[in-house]
Design a protein around this motif. Structure first.
Motif, PDB file in Angstrom:
ATOM      1  N   LYS A 184      37.904  68.169  31.534  1.00 53.46           N
ATOM      2  CA  LYS A 184      37.917  67.420  30.280  1.00 53.46           C
ATOM      3  C   LYS A 184      36.597  67.610  29.538  1.00 53.46           C
ATOM      4  O   LYS A 184      36.585  67.768  28.310  1.00 53.46           O
ATOM      5  CB  LYS A 184      38.168  65.937  30.550  1.00 53.46           C
ATOM      6  N   GLU A 185      35.499  67.585  30.260  1.00 49.79           N
ATOM      7  CA  GLU A 185      34.188  67.767  29.640  1.00 49.79           C
ATOM      8  C   GLU A 185      34.080  69.152  28.993  1.00 49.79           C
ATOM      9  O   GLU A 185      33.577  69.282  27.870  1.00 49.79           O
ATOM     10  CB  GLU A 185      33.076  67.565  30.673  1.00 49.79           C
ATOM     11  N   LYS A 199      36.089  69.189  25.846  1.00 45.20           N
ATOM     12  CA  LYS A 199      35.376  68.487  24.785  1.00 45.20           C
ATOM     13  C   LYS A 199      34.291  69.362  24.181  1.00 45.20           C
ATOM     14  O   LYS A 199      34.135  69.430  22.955  1.00 45.20           O
ATOM     15  CB  LYS A 199      34.734  67.206  25.328  1.00 45.20           C
ATOM     16  N   GLN A 200      33.531  70.054  25.039  1.00 51.06           N
ATOM     17  CA  GLN A 200      32.445  70.920  24.573  1.00 51.06           C
ATOM     18  C   GLN A 200      32.973  72.031  23.674  1.00 51.06           C
ATOM     19  O   GLN A 200      32.318  72.452  22.740  1.00 51.06           O
ATOM     20  CB  GLN A 200      31.691  71.499  25.756  1.00 51.06           C
ATOM     21  N   THR A 235      39.888  69.036  22.609  1.00 50.54           N
ATOM     22  CA  THR A 235      40.541  67.760  22.820  1.00 50.54           C
ATOM     23  C   THR A 235      40.323  66.874  21.610  1.00 50.54           C
ATOM     24  O   THR A 235      39.446  67.134  20.788  1.00 50.54           O
ATOM     25  CB  THR A 235      39.994  67.022  24.064  1.00 50.54           C
TER      26      THR A 235
END
Length: 87
Positions: free
Chosen positions: A77-78, A81-82, A86
């Motif tokens: 997920k991180e 996001k980066q 998302t």
């Protein structure tokens, strides 16, 4: 139309089947057209137990697979996001 992941579709369909089945059981509607005289207590108990297990398993799999609940999932997920992938 968006292309959906096959696994997501299968998990979602199974989840809906399990939830509909559980709702029918809760409201006392027979899922199979069998009279109560034809069903003995053990068979009914086994059916209810299997139905509950089926509902729990499909719910947990759908929840687990579609959410970032593991350490690896949180890292994924991180990264998403980066990269702006998302919401």
């Amino acid at each position: 139309m968006k292309n959906f992941d096959k696994g997501t579709v299968v998990r979602t369909v199974l989840l809906f089947i399990a939830l509909i089945n559980q709702a029918l059981i809760m409201f006392g509607k027979p899922v199979l057209p069998i009279s109560e005289d034809q069903v003995n207590t053990l068979t009914e108990t086994l059916y209810l137990a299997f139905s509950m297990v089926f509902t729990l398993v499909t719910t947990l799999v759908a929840w687990f697979k579609n959410n970032y609940v593991t350490d690896k999932g949180k890292l994924q997920k991180e990264v998403l996001k980066q990269k702006g992938l998302t919401k």
